[in-house]
Motif scaffolding. Structure first.
Motif, PDB file in Angstrom:
ATOM      1  N   ASP A  17     -18.863   4.746  27.436  1.00 19.42           N
ATOM      2  CA  ASP A  17     -19.965   5.211  28.277  1.00 19.42           C
ATOM      3  C   ASP A  17     -19.987   6.743  28.250  1.00 19.42           C
ATOM      4  OD1 ASP A  17     -22.208   4.911  29.852  1.00 19.42           O
ATOM      5  OD2 ASP A  17     -21.076   4.622  31.708  1.00 19.42           O
ATOM      6  N   ARG A  18     -19.798   7.407  29.353  1.00 22.37           N
ATOM      7  CA  ARG A  18     -19.837   8.879  29.411  1.00 22.37           C
ATOM      8  C   ARG A  18     -18.440   9.448  29.673  1.00 22.37           C
ATOM      9  NH1 ARG A  18     -25.007  10.856  29.717  1.00 22.37           N
ATOM     10  NH2 ARG A  18     -24.441  12.702  30.910  1.00 22.37           N
ATOM     11  N   GLU A  19     -17.423   8.739  29.159  1.00 20.29           N
ATOM     12  CA  GLU A  19     -16.035   9.119  29.391  1.00 20.29           C
ATOM     13  C   GLU A  19     -15.283   9.121  28.061  1.00 20.29           C
ATOM     14  OE1 GLU A  19     -14.103   7.732  33.245  1.00 20.29           O
ATOM     15  OE2 GLU A  19     -13.090   6.520  31.741  1.00 20.29           O
ATOM     16  N   THR A  20     -14.469  10.145  27.855  1.00 23.34           N
ATOM     17  CA  THR A  20     -13.649  10.232  26.649  1.00 23.34           C
ATOM     18  C   THR A  20     -12.195  10.341  27.064  1.00 23.34           C
ATOM     19  OG1 THR A  20     -15.416  11.381  25.463  1.00 23.34           O
ATOM     20  CG2 THR A  20     -13.212  11.498  24.504  1.00 23.34           C
ATOM     21  N   ARG A  21     -11.361   9.481  26.498  1.00 24.26           N
ATOM     22  CA  ARG A  21      -9.917   9.514  26.755  1.00 24.26           C
ATOM     23  C   ARG A  21      -9.216   9.944  25.466  1.00 24.26           C
ATOM     24  NH1 ARG A  21      -8.571   7.171  31.479  1.00 24.26           N
ATOM     25  NH2 ARG A  21     -10.168   5.880  32.473  1.00 24.26           N
ATOM     26  N   ALA A  22      -8.178  10.736  25.638  1.00 25.72           N
ATOM     27  CA  ALA A  22      -7.397  11.182  24.487  1.00 25.72           C
ATOM     28  C   ALA A  22      -5.924  10.917  24.746  1.00 25.72           C
ATOM     29  CB  ALA A  22      -7.614  12.673  24.235  1.00 25.72           C
ATOM     30  N   GLU A  23      -5.228  10.640  23.671  1.00 25.93           N
ATOM     31  CA  GLU A  23      -3.782  10.457  23.715  1.00 25.93           C
ATOM     32  C   GLU A  23      -3.191  11.361  22.632  1.00 25.93           C
ATOM     33  OE1 GLU A  23      -1.804   6.441  24.125  1.00 25.93           O
ATOM     34  OE2 GLU A  23      -1.330   6.937  22.036  1.00 25.93           O
ATOM     35  N   ALA A  24      -2.283  12.244  23.033  1.00 25.77           N
ATOM     36  CA  ALA A  24      -1.598  13.123  22.087  1.00 25.77           C
ATOM     37  C   ALA A  24      -0.149  12.640  22.000  1.00 25.77           C
ATOM     38  CB  ALA A  24      -1.655  14.577  22.558  1.00 25.77           C
ATOM     39  N   ARG A  25       0.242  12.205  20.816  1.00 23.85           N
ATOM     40  CA  ARG A  25       1.575  11.623  20.625  1.00 23.85           C
ATOM     41  C   ARG A  25       2.392  12.518  19.705  1.00 23.85           C
ATOM     42  NH1 ARG A  25       3.473   6.678  21.448  1.00 23.85           N
ATOM     43  NH2 ARG A  25       1.388   5.905  21.924  1.00 23.85           N
ATOM     44  N   LEU A  26       3.553  12.940  20.205  1.00 21.91           N
ATOM     45  CA  LEU A  26       4.479  13.711  19.388  1.00 21.91           C
ATOM     46  C   LEU A  26       5.215  12.712  18.504  1.00 21.91           C
ATOM     47  CD1 LEU A  26       5.769  16.450  18.772  1.00 21.91           C
ATOM     48  CD2 LEU A  26       7.392  16.021  20.614  1.00 21.91           C
ATOM     49  N   THR A  27       5.003  12.803  17.216  1.00 20.97           N
ATOM     50  CA  THR A  27       5.523  11.786  16.303  1.00 20.97           C
ATOM     51  C   THR A  27       6.910  12.158  15.799  1.00 20.97           C
ATOM     52  OG1 THR A  27       4.366  12.819  14.458  1.00 20.97           O
ATOM     53  CG2 THR A  27       3.231  11.021  15.581  1.00 20.97           C
ATOM     54  N   GLY A  34       1.035  12.477  25.724  1.00 15.86           N
ATOM     55  CA  GLY A  34       0.230  13.119  26.754  1.00 15.86           C
ATOM     56  C   GLY A  34      -1.141  12.475  26.807  1.00 15.86           C
ATOM     57  N   HIS A  35      -1.754  12.497  27.984  1.00 11.28           N
ATOM     58  CA  HIS A  35      -3.051  11.855  28.179  1.00 11.28           C
ATOM     59  C   HIS A  35      -4.065  12.862  28.707  1.00 11.28           C
ATOM     60  CE1 HIS A  35      -1.265   7.904  27.553  1.00 11.28           C
ATOM     61  NE2 HIS A  35      -0.240   8.376  28.237  1.00 11.28           N
ATOM     62  N   GLY A  36      -5.299  12.699  28.277  1.00 15.11           N
ATOM     63  CA  GLY A  36      -6.379  13.566  28.747  1.00 15.11           C
ATOM     64  C   GLY A  36      -7.654  12.769  28.930  1.00 15.11           C
ATOM     65  N   LEU A  37      -8.500  13.244  29.840  1.00 15.44           N
ATOM     66  CA  LEU A  37      -9.741  12.565  30.161  1.00 15.44           C
ATOM     67  C   LEU A  37     -10.844  13.600  30.321  1.00 15.44           C
ATOM     68  CD1 LEU A  37     -11.305   9.994  31.144  1.00 15.44           C
ATOM     69  CD2 LEU A  37     -10.507  10.574  33.437  1.00 15.44           C
ATOM     70  N   ALA A  38     -12.016  13.276  29.810  1.00 14.55           N
ATOM     71  CA  ALA A  38     -13.202  14.116  30.010  1.00 14.55           C
ATOM     72  C   ALA A  38     -14.353  13.201  30.410  1.00 14.55           C
ATOM     73  CB  ALA A  38     -13.553  14.880  28.735  1.00 14.55           C
ATOM     74  N   ARG A  39     -15.076  13.637  31.417  1.00 12.45           N
ATOM     75  CA  ARG A  39     -16.255  12.879  31.875  1.00 12.45           C
ATOM     76  C   ARG A  39     -17.472  13.760  31.744  1.00 12.45           C
ATOM     77  NH1 ARG A  39     -12.679  11.355  36.390  1.00 12.45           N
ATOM     78  NH2 ARG A  39     -12.076   9.188  36.061  1.00 12.45           N
ATOM     79  N   CYS A  40     -18.536  13.168  31.283  1.00 14.70           N
ATOM     80  CA  CYS A  40     -19.790  13.893  31.139  1.00 14.70           C
ATOM     81  C   CYS A  40     -20.543  13.845  32.467  1.00 14.70           C
ATOM     82  CB  CYS A  40     -20.625  13.267  30.025  1.00 14.70           C
ATOM     83  SG  CYS A  40     -22.111  14.193  29.628  1.00 14.70           S
ATOM     84  N   ILE A  50     -17.918  17.880  22.404  1.00 18.30           N
ATOM     85  CA  ILE A  50     -17.406  18.660  23.535  1.00 18.30           C
ATOM     86  C   ILE A  50     -16.470  17.802  24.381  1.00 18.30           C
ATOM     87  CG2 ILE A  50     -18.017  19.886  25.646  1.00 18.30           C
ATOM     88  CD1 ILE A  50     -20.623  20.725  24.208  1.00 18.30           C
ATOM     89  N   GLY A  51     -16.866  16.576  24.669  1.00 19.64           N
ATOM     90  CA  GLY A  51     -15.999  15.676  25.430  1.00 19.64           C
ATOM     91  C   GLY A  51     -14.683  15.414  24.715  1.00 19.64           C
ATOM     92  N   GLU A  52     -14.752  15.250  23.396  1.00 21.50           N
ATOM     93  CA  GLU A  52     -13.530  15.041  22.611  1.00 21.50           C
ATOM     94  C   GLU A  52     -12.612  16.257  22.686  1.00 21.50           C
ATOM     95  OE1 GLU A  52     -15.005  14.130  18.723  1.00 21.50           O
ATOM     96  OE2 GLU A  52     -15.260  12.004  19.184  1.00 21.50           O
ATOM     97  N   GLU A  53     -13.194  17.446  22.577  1.00 23.84           N
ATOM     98  CA  GLU A  53     -12.392  18.677  22.626  1.00 23.84           C
ATOM     99  C   GLU A  53     -11.713  18.843  23.981  1.00 23.84           C
ATOM    100  OE1 GLU A  53     -15.411  21.476  21.600  1.00 23.84           O
ATOM    101  OE2 GLU A  53     -15.220  21.102  19.441  1.00 23.84           O
ATOM    102  N   ILE A  54     -12.452  18.566  25.052  1.00 24.33           N
ATOM    103  CA  ILE A  54     -11.881  18.705  26.397  1.00 24.33           C
ATOM    104  C   ILE A  54     -10.777  17.676  26.618  1.00 24.33           C
ATOM    105  CG2 ILE A  54     -12.379  18.471  28.868  1.00 24.33           C
ATOM    106  CD1 ILE A  54     -15.198  19.636  28.197  1.00 24.33           C
ATOM    107  N   ALA A  55     -11.035  16.421  26.261  1.00 22.97           N
ATOM    108  CA  ALA A  55     -10.027  15.373  26.433  1.00 22.97           C
ATOM    109  C   ALA A  55      -8.787  15.670  25.591  1.00 22.97           C
ATOM    110  CB  ALA A  55     -10.612  14.012  26.069  1.00 22.97           C
ATOM    111  N   ALA A  56      -8.979  16.118  24.357  1.00 22.26           N
ATOM    112  CA  ALA A  56      -7.847  16.443  23.480  1.00 22.26           C
ATOM    113  C   ALA A  56      -7.042  17.612  24.039  1.00 22.26           C
ATOM    114  CB  ALA A  56      -8.334  16.756  22.068  1.00 22.26           C
ATOM    115  N   ALA A  57      -7.731  18.638  24.525  1.00 21.61           N
ATOM    116  CA  ALA A  57      -7.035  19.793  25.105  1.00 21.61           C
ATOM    117  C   ALA A  57      -6.203  19.373  26.312  1.00 21.61           C
ATOM    118  CB  ALA A  57      -8.042  20.875  25.500  1.00 21.61           C
TER     119      ALA A  57
END
Length: 87
Positions: A17-27, A34-40, A50-57
């Motif tokens: 929908d209008r939400e992007t979730r990101a997971e950053a995994r140290l391999t 680490g987890h991140g969320l961005a909502r439009c 933009i949502g991807e960049e914010i969630a990833a950051a």
């Protein structure tokens, strides 16, 4: 001679929908994630990148804090004193 090491980080993104979730995994062996969320905002145009960049950051920031906490725990295990580490 300087030693060079590489710590790959894998970032996974999931949009719903209008939400992007990101997971950053140290391999590497520690298995930190680490987890991140961005909502439009409903009033804003949807720009997926933009949502991807914010969630990833945010996921990378969370991962950084988790890695620092992990390192502090290792210091405390060795020194038996409280470690005070800050970003």
């Amino acid at each position: 001679m300087a030693t060079v090491d590489s710590w790959p980080v894998e970032i996974s993104l999931c949009e719903d929908d209008r939400e992007t979730r990101a997971e950053a995994r140290l391999t590497r062996d520690v298995g930190l994630v680490g987890h991140g969320l961005a909502r439009c905002n409903p009033d804003d145009r949807e720009v997926m990148q933009i949502g991807e960049e914010i969630a990833a950051a945010r996921a990378l920031s969370d991962l950084a804090h988790r890695l620092l906490s992990y390192a502090a725990g290792q210091i405390e295990d060795i020194t038996h004193e409280r470690a005070r580490l800050h970003l």
